[in-house]
Design a protein around this motif. Sequence first.
Motif, PDB file in Angstrom:
ATOM      1  N   PRO A  75       0.832  -1.215   0.000  1.00  0.00           N
ATOM      2  CA  PRO A  75       0.000   0.000   0.000  1.00  0.00           C
ATOM      3  C   PRO A  75       0.861   1.258   0.000  1.00  0.00           C
ATOM      4  N   LEU A  76       0.659   2.115  -0.989  1.00  0.00           N
ATOM      5  CA  LEU A  76       1.424   3.366  -1.061  1.00  0.00           C
ATOM      6  C   LEU A  76       1.134   4.262   0.135  1.00  0.00           C
ATOM      7  N   SER A 122       3.206   7.214   2.874  1.00  0.00           N
ATOM      8  CA  SER A 122       2.671   8.506   3.302  1.00  0.00           C
ATOM      9  C   SER A 122       1.162   8.485   3.092  1.00  0.00           C
ATOM     10  N   ASN A 123       0.416   8.861   4.117  1.00  0.00           N
ATOM     11  CA  ASN A 123      -1.043   8.961   3.974  1.00  0.00           C
ATOM     12  C   ASN A 123      -1.423  10.136   3.086  1.00  0.00           C
ATOM     13  N   ARG A 124      -0.657  11.223   3.194  1.00  0.00           N
ATOM     14  CA  ARG A 124      -0.943  12.443   2.440  1.00  0.00           C
ATOM     15  C   ARG A 124       0.365  13.019   1.926  1.00  0.00           C
ATOM     16  N   ASP A 125       0.263  13.721   0.790  1.00  0.00           N
ATOM     17  CA  ASP A 125       1.459  14.344   0.237  1.00  0.00           C
ATOM     18  C   ASP A 125       1.636  15.751   0.795  1.00  0.00           C
ATOM     19  N   ARG A 126       2.582  16.480   0.240  1.00  0.00           N
ATOM     20  CA  ARG A 126       2.919  17.810   0.757  1.00  0.00           C
ATOM     21  C   ARG A 126       1.770  18.807   0.608  1.00  0.00           C
ATOM     22  N   ASP A 127       0.814  18.514  -0.301  1.00  0.00           N
ATOM     23  CA  ASP A 127      -0.352  19.376  -0.489  1.00  0.00           C
ATOM     24  C   ASP A 127      -1.603  18.801   0.169  1.00  0.00           C
ATOM     25  N   ARG A 128      -1.406  17.813   1.045  1.00  0.00           N
ATOM     26  CA  ARG A 128      -2.490  17.161   1.802  1.00  0.00           C
ATOM     27  C   ARG A 128      -3.379  16.286   0.920  1.00  0.00           C
ATOM     28  N   GLN A 129      -2.915  15.938  -0.271  1.00  0.00           N
ATOM     29  CA  GLN A 129      -3.637  15.023  -1.164  1.00  0.00           C
ATOM     30  C   GLN A 129      -3.399  13.588  -0.684  1.00  0.00           C
ATOM     31  N   ALA A 130      -4.438  12.757  -0.711  1.00  0.00           N
ATOM     32  CA  ALA A 130      -4.322  11.366  -0.266  1.00  0.00           C
ATOM     33  C   ALA A 130      -3.395  10.567  -1.180  1.00  0.00           C
ATOM     34  N   CYS A 131      -2.572   9.719  -0.568  1.00  0.00           N
ATOM     35  CA  CYS A 131      -1.708   8.801  -1.309  1.00  0.00           C
ATOM     36  C   CYS A 131      -2.363   7.421  -1.236  1.00  0.00           C
ATOM     37  N   ILE A 132      -2.817   6.930  -2.383  1.00  0.00           N
ATOM     38  CA  ILE A 132      -3.567   5.677  -2.399  1.00  0.00           C
ATOM     39  C   ILE A 132      -2.999   4.734  -3.447  1.00  0.00           C
ATOM     40  N   GLY A 133      -3.481   3.499  -3.437  1.00  0.00           N
ATOM     41  CA  GLY A 133      -3.103   2.517  -4.433  1.00  0.00           C
ATOM     42  C   GLY A 133      -2.094   1.514  -3.909  1.00  0.00           C
ATOM     43  N   PHE A 134      -1.765   0.563  -4.776  1.00  0.00           N
ATOM     44  CA  PHE A 134      -0.859  -0.527  -4.430  1.00  0.00           C
ATOM     45  C   PHE A 134       0.214  -0.650  -5.503  1.00  0.00           C
ATOM     46  N   ALA A 135       1.431  -0.936  -5.065  1.00  0.00           N
ATOM     47  CA  ALA A 135       2.561  -1.057  -5.986  1.00  0.00           C
ATOM     48  C   ALA A 135       3.592  -2.001  -5.388  1.00  0.00           C
ATOM     49  N   ASP A 136       4.693  -2.155  -6.061  1.00  0.00           N
ATOM     50  CA  ASP A 136       5.832  -2.898  -5.560  1.00  0.00           C
ATOM     51  C   ASP A 136       6.535  -2.017  -4.520  1.00  0.00           C
ATOM     52  N   PRO A 137       7.136  -2.583  -3.482  1.00  0.00           N
ATOM     53  CA  PRO A 137       7.855  -1.742  -2.514  1.00  0.00           C
ATOM     54  C   PRO A 137       9.029  -0.973  -3.128  1.00  0.00           C
ATOM     55  N   THR A 151      -5.079   3.958 -12.299  1.00  0.00           N
ATOM     56  CA  THR A 151      -3.715   3.999 -11.778  1.00  0.00           C
ATOM     57  C   THR A 151      -3.569   5.079 -10.711  1.00  0.00           C
ATOM     58  N   THR A 152      -2.514   4.960  -9.920  1.00  0.00           N
ATOM     59  CA  THR A 152      -2.159   5.959  -8.911  1.00  0.00           C
ATOM     60  C   THR A 152      -0.678   6.265  -9.055  1.00  0.00           C
ATOM     61  N   LEU A 153      -0.238   7.315  -8.382  1.00  0.00           N
ATOM     62  CA  LEU A 153       1.129   7.783  -8.544  1.00  0.00           C
ATOM     63  C   LEU A 153       1.648   8.309  -7.211  1.00  0.00           C
ATOM     64  N   LEU A 154       2.883   7.939  -6.852  1.00  0.00           N
ATOM     65  CA  LEU A 154       3.566   8.508  -5.695  1.00  0.00           C
ATOM     66  C   LEU A 154       4.976   8.853  -6.141  1.00  0.00           C
ATOM     67  N   ILE A 155       5.368  10.112  -5.916  1.00  0.00           N
ATOM     68  CA  ILE A 155       6.699  10.591  -6.288  1.00  0.00           C
ATOM     69  C   ILE A 155       7.373  11.126  -5.031  1.00  0.00           C
ATOM     70  N   GLN A 156       8.504  10.529  -4.685  1.00  0.00           N
ATOM     71  CA  GLN A 156       9.263  10.955  -3.508  1.00  0.00           C
ATOM     72  C   GLN A 156      10.478  11.736  -3.979  1.00  0.00           C
ATOM     73  N   TRP A 201       6.640   5.681  -7.991  1.00  0.00           N
ATOM     74  CA  TRP A 201       5.854   4.457  -7.929  1.00  0.00           C
ATOM     75  C   TRP A 201       4.576   4.674  -8.736  1.00  0.00           C
ATOM     76  N   VAL A 202       4.306   3.788  -9.692  1.00  0.00           N
ATOM     77  CA  VAL A 202       3.040   3.796 -10.420  1.00  0.00           C
ATOM     78  C   VAL A 202       2.249   2.606  -9.878  1.00  0.00           C
ATOM     79  N   GLY A 203       1.124   2.928  -9.254  1.00  0.00           N
ATOM     80  CA  GLY A 203       0.324   1.882  -8.636  1.00  0.00           C
ATOM     81  C   GLY A 203      -1.000   1.685  -9.327  1.00  0.00           C
ATOM     82  N   SER A 204      -1.724   0.720  -8.820  1.00  0.00           N
ATOM     83  CA  SER A 204      -3.089   0.486  -9.280  1.00  0.00           C
ATOM     84  C   SER A 204      -4.011   0.667  -8.082  1.00  0.00           C
TER      85      SER A 204
END
Length: 162
Positions: A59-60, A64-79, A105-110, A144-147
């Motif tokens: 689980p992404l 982080s539950n939320r990003d720097r703009d308080r947007q929810a971080c959701i979805g599933f990806a590889d660690p 799809t979902t997206l998380l960028i660190q 991370w590109v998740g689903s």
Amino acid sequence: MKYCRPRLYFRGGWLLAVLAVVNATPVIAEISNFGAFNLSPGFEQAKGKVAGYTGGSYPLSAMSNRDRDRQACIGFADPKPDHIMILEKDFSHLKVLVNSRGYDTTLLIQGPDENNIRCGDDTGKKKDASVDDENWKKGTYRIWVGSFNSGVERKYTLIVQQ
């Protein structure tokens, strides 16, 4: 008078020698599922386009539950991150889009600062994720590109635009 050099005696010397070499070796590239790419301002469109596929059950939101703009971080990806994006200079604006032909799809960028996280989900009425943001600092970004659902494997193209 005879000069004597001190000798070091220790057990497991071969193991310590190997550890010393491993620890002294610089890390050239970070590990990712689909490789790394470098971008400089004015980059050609082709350099900002890479491919991969979603998958995984990590689980992404655990990053982080939320990003720097308080947007929810959701979805599933590889660690492990799917892509490593290296910005060679600061960018005032970038847009990162996922094109999976309409799958959810979902997206998380660190960012270079591990606390600098950007997350994206649906883009307008489309199910593909995107992040459209300002102030991208020079450095290494893990992507991370998740689903939306765990374990779903879908091919995608990741597109970075200025």
